[in-house]
Design an enzyme around this catalytic site. Structure first.
Site, PDB file in Angstrom:
ATOM      1  N   GLU A   1       5.368  -5.108   6.898  1.00  0.00           N
ATOM      2  CA  GLU A   1       4.659  -4.040   7.612  1.00  0.00           C
ATOM      3  C   GLU A   1       5.217  -3.791   9.007  1.00  0.00           C
ATOM      4  OE1 GLU A   1       3.254  -6.529   5.908  1.00  0.00           O
ATOM      5  OE2 GLU A   1       1.457  -5.861   4.840  1.00  0.00           O
TER       6      GLU A   1
ATOM      7  N   GLU B   1      -0.287  -9.499  -0.540  1.00  0.00           N
ATOM      8  CA  GLU B   1      -1.682  -9.852  -0.226  1.00  0.00           C
ATOM      9  C   GLU B   1      -2.551  -9.869  -1.484  1.00  0.00           C
ATOM     10  OE1 GLU B   1      -1.701  -6.808   2.788  1.00  0.00           O
ATOM     11  OE2 GLU B   1      -2.111  -8.285   4.350  1.00  0.00           O
TER      12      GLU B   1
ATOM     13  N   ALA C   1       0.865  -1.174   0.000  1.00  0.00           N
ATOM     14  CA  ALA C   1       0.000   0.000   0.000  1.00  0.00           C
ATOM     15  C   ALA C   1       0.906   1.229   0.000  1.00  0.00           C
ATOM     16  CB  ALA C   1      -0.880  -0.011   1.240  1.00  0.00           C
TER      17      ALA C   1
ATOM     18  N   GLY D   1       0.766  -5.167   0.985  1.00  0.00           N
ATOM     19  CA  GLY D   1      -0.471  -5.279   0.216  1.00  0.00           C
ATOM     20  C   GLY D   1      -0.250  -5.909  -1.156  1.00  0.00           C
TER      21      GLY D   1
HETATM   22  N1  DAK Z   1       4.602   3.215  -0.790  1.00  0.00           N
HETATM   23  C1  DAK Z   1       4.994   4.361  -1.390  1.00  0.00           C
HETATM   24  N2  DAK Z   1       6.104   4.484  -2.125  1.00  0.00           N
HETATM   25  C2  DAK Z   1       6.890   3.416  -2.260  1.00  0.00           C
HETATM   26  C3  DAK Z   1       6.557   2.169  -1.659  1.00  0.00           C
HETATM   27  C4  DAK Z   1       5.349   2.088  -0.898  1.00  0.00           C
HETATM   28  N3  DAK Z   1       4.925   0.945  -0.331  1.00  0.00           N
HETATM   29  N4  DAK Z   1       7.532   1.293  -1.975  1.00  0.00           N
HETATM   30  C5  DAK Z   1       8.413   1.935  -2.739  1.00  0.00           C
HETATM   31  N5  DAK Z   1       8.041   3.227  -2.916  1.00  0.00           N
HETATM   32  C6  DAK Z   1       8.717   4.262  -3.679  1.00  0.00           C
HETATM   33  C7  DAK Z   1       9.949   4.787  -2.923  1.00  0.00           C
HETATM   34  O1  DAK Z   1       9.592   5.744  -1.970  1.00  0.00           O
HETATM   35  C8  DAK Z   1      10.757   5.365  -4.065  1.00  0.00           C
HETATM   36  O2  DAK Z   1      10.202   6.603  -4.421  1.00  0.00           O
HETATM   37  P1  DAK Z   1      11.175   7.890  -4.738  1.00  0.00           P
HETATM   38  O3  DAK Z   1      11.993   8.072  -3.508  1.00  0.00           O
HETATM   39  O4  DAK Z   1      12.009   7.456  -5.911  1.00  0.00           O
HETATM   40  O5  DAK Z   1      10.216   9.005  -5.033  1.00  0.00           O
HETATM   41  C9  DAK Z   1      10.479   4.397  -5.221  1.00  0.00           C
HETATM   42  O6  DAK Z   1       9.265   3.728  -4.880  1.00  0.00           O
HETATM   43  C10 DAK Z   1      11.572   3.369  -5.389  1.00  0.00           C
HETATM   44  O7  DAK Z   1      11.780   2.750  -4.140  1.00  0.00           O
HETATM   45  P2  DAK Z   1      13.230   2.609  -3.452  1.00  0.00           P
HETATM   46  O8  DAK Z   1      14.127   3.714  -3.846  1.00  0.00           O
HETATM   47  O9  DAK Z   1      12.997   2.381  -2.007  1.00  0.00           O
HETATM   48  O10 DAK Z   1      13.746   1.255  -4.179  1.00  0.00           O
HETATM   49  P3  DAK Z   1      14.733   0.162  -3.600  1.00  0.00           P
HETATM   50  O11 DAK Z   1      14.980  -0.769  -4.729  1.00  0.00           O
HETATM   51  O12 DAK Z   1      15.897   0.789  -2.898  1.00  0.00           O
HETATM   52  O13 DAK Z   1      13.912  -0.595  -2.460  1.00  0.00           O
HETATM   53  C11 DAK Z   1      11.931  -1.721  -1.580  1.00  0.00           C
HETATM   54  C12 DAK Z   1      12.785  -1.336  -2.831  1.00  0.00           C
HETATM   55  C13 DAK Z   1      10.667  -2.392  -2.090  1.00  0.00           C
HETATM   56  C14 DAK Z   1      12.729  -2.735  -0.728  1.00  0.00           C
HETATM   57  C15 DAK Z   1      11.635  -0.457  -0.743  1.00  0.00           C
HETATM   58  O14 DAK Z   1      11.087   0.541  -1.629  1.00  0.00           O
HETATM   59  C16 DAK Z   1      10.621  -0.701   0.360  1.00  0.00           C
HETATM   60  O15 DAK Z   1      10.981  -1.223   1.425  1.00  0.00           O
HETATM   61  N6  DAK Z   1       9.355  -0.295   0.141  1.00  0.00           N
HETATM   62  C17 DAK Z   1       8.294  -0.395   1.144  1.00  0.00           C
HETATM   63  C18 DAK Z   1       7.796  -1.803   1.271  1.00  0.00           C
HETATM   64  C19 DAK Z   1       6.715  -1.938   2.351  1.00  0.00           C
HETATM   65  O16 DAK Z   1       7.008  -1.609   3.553  1.00  0.00           O
HETATM   66  N7  DAK Z   1       5.529  -2.352   1.986  1.00  0.00           N
HETATM   67  C20 DAK Z   1       4.432  -2.531   2.934  1.00  0.00           C
HETATM   68  C21 DAK Z   1       3.634  -1.262   2.988  1.00  0.00           C
HETATM   69  S1  DAK Z   1       2.254  -1.374   4.129  1.00  0.00           S
HETATM   70  C22 DAK Z   1      -5.359  -3.254   4.072  1.00  0.00           C
HETATM   71  C23 DAK Z   1      -4.952  -3.390   2.766  1.00  0.00           C
HETATM   72  C24 DAK Z   1      -3.582  -3.274   2.472  1.00  0.00           C
HETATM   73  C25 DAK Z   1      -2.658  -2.967   3.460  1.00  0.00           C
HETATM   74  C26 DAK Z   1      -3.103  -2.806   4.753  1.00  0.00           C
HETATM   75  C27 DAK Z   1      -4.453  -2.939   5.067  1.00  0.00           C
HETATM   76  N8  DAK Z   1      -6.732  -3.410   4.453  1.00  0.00           N
HETATM   77  C28 DAK Z   1      -7.640  -4.017   3.454  1.00  0.00           C
HETATM   78  C29 DAK Z   1      -7.194  -3.105   5.726  1.00  0.00           C
HETATM   79  C30 DAK Z   1      -1.255  -2.875   3.090  1.00  0.00           C
HETATM   80  C31 DAK Z   1      -0.279  -2.296   3.814  1.00  0.00           C
HETATM   81  C32 DAK Z   1       1.062  -2.217   3.244  1.00  0.00           C
HETATM   82  O17 DAK Z   1       1.342  -2.723   2.192  1.00  0.00           O
END
Ligand code: DAK
Length: 259
Positions: A133, A113, A67, A110
């Site tokens: 997360e 998921e 997300a 997400g």
């Molecule tokens: N959100 C927003 N931007 C993101 C992102 C995300 N999840 N993941 C990556 N980006 C963006 C980065 O900010 C970066 O943007 P700029 O800085 O270039 O503007 C760009 O994508 C490239 O990312 P990185 O520079 O970080 O790239 P790397 O190769 O160094 O790293 C990475 C890739 C995937 C390891 C890293 O980006 C990362 O850790 N990303 C976050 C992963 C994460 O924590 N995902 C979980 C998010 S929480 C629900 C439904 C859904 C959910 C919850 C509830 N209900 C139905 C109730 C879901 C929750 C989640 O998913």
């Protein structure tokens, strides 16, 4: 209005439709607009008689990195409740036609998921699955603790959810999370091949069989068997059942119509 964050491809000849998530600059992070577009596209394709199987993919680098964290960061619990942006997920899981996730690169949070809501997962060798997360102070909220645990078992699910560790495509295959792995240049082709194989079957039988398999996750064995038998009998009301059995007897390929 044309969607901005997804691309929809339709192949009339094979009855396979393909939705590509397309926010590459944010690794296909699932923001509200993308999820709304995905929901609308799935509803449209699920109602389209020409479509029998739907593929969801991202790009080579990311299926979806979760997300959109920037969109969630400043929200309060009450904001989250009121916006209810995640109600979209309920629509996705109601899709009747078989859904195949074609995953390359990151499928995180997400994104993982979303892949798991799909009925099958075809991965590229570079795919990485994770529920990170916990690293941003929350936990999975769209099925990660439930679908992942059912797919890979408690030990690996607990480790992934509590440490945020990503697993490789090979590990995911061994754990039973995904169906097959292909080289990165071929994973989409592989997904289309699998989708086309299913699309050649009776679409009614495919929908009812999908429904019955999913029933196994939230019913007792007895209830599930009862449900399965009802769907089995119901298919005898279809032209496809007559065609399928007649074609077998006549030693020819069946021509299913979805009626
Ligand atoms: N959100 C927003 N931007 C993101 C992102 C995300 N999840 N993941 C990556 N980006 C963006 C980065 O900010 C970066 O943007 P700029 O800085 O270039 O503007 C760009 O994508 C490239 O990312 P990185 O520079 O970080 O790239 P790397 O190769 O160094 O790293 C990475 C890739 C995937 C390891 C890293 O980006 C990362 O850790 N990303 C976050 C992963 C994460 O924590 N995902 C979980 C998010 S929480 C629900 C439904 C859904 C959910 C919850 C509830 N209900 C139905 C109730 C879901 C929750 C989640 O998913």
């Amino acid at each position: 209005m044309q969607p901005e964050h997804i691309i929809v491809h339709q192949q009339a000849a094979t009855h396979v439709a393909h939705i590509q998530l397309n926010r590459p600059q944010a690794l296909n992070a699932l923001n509200l607009q993308l999820m709304t577009e995905l929901k609308t596209a799935l509803q449209t394709l699920d109602a389209d008689e020409q479509v029998r199987v739907i593929i969801i993919s991202g790009n080579e680098k990311a299926f979806a990195a979760g997300a959109d964290i920037t969109q969630m960061a400043g929200k309060s619990a009450i904001d989250m409740y009121n916006i209810d942006q995640f109600s979209t997920w309920d629509t996705i899981k109601k899709t009747k036609k078989p859904l195949i996730a074609a995953v390359s690169g990151f499928a995180l949070g997400g994104g993982c998921e979303l892949a798991m809501i799909c009925d099958m997962i075809v991965a590229s060798e570079t795919a990485r699955f994770g529920q990170p997360e916990i690293k941003i102070g929350v936990m999975p909220g769209a099925g990660g603790t439930q679908r992942l645990t059912r797919a890979v078992g408690k030990a690996l699910a607990m480790e992934m959810v509590l440490t945020g560790r990503f697993i490789t495509a090979t590990e995911a295959l061994q754990a039973g999370l995904i169906n097959r792995i292909a080289p990165v240049e071929l994973y989409l082709e592989e997904a289309v091949k699998l989708a086309s194989e299913i699309a050649a079957m009776s679409p009614l039988a495919a929908k009812m069989a999908k429904e019955a398999v999913l029933k196994a996750f939230d019913s007792s064995l007895e209830e599930g068997l009862h449900f399965e038998r009802k769907n089995f009998y119901l298919l005898f009301a279809s032209e496809d059942q007559q065609e399928g059995m007649q074609a077998f007897i006549e030693k020819r390929a069946p021509a299913f119509k979805g009626r």
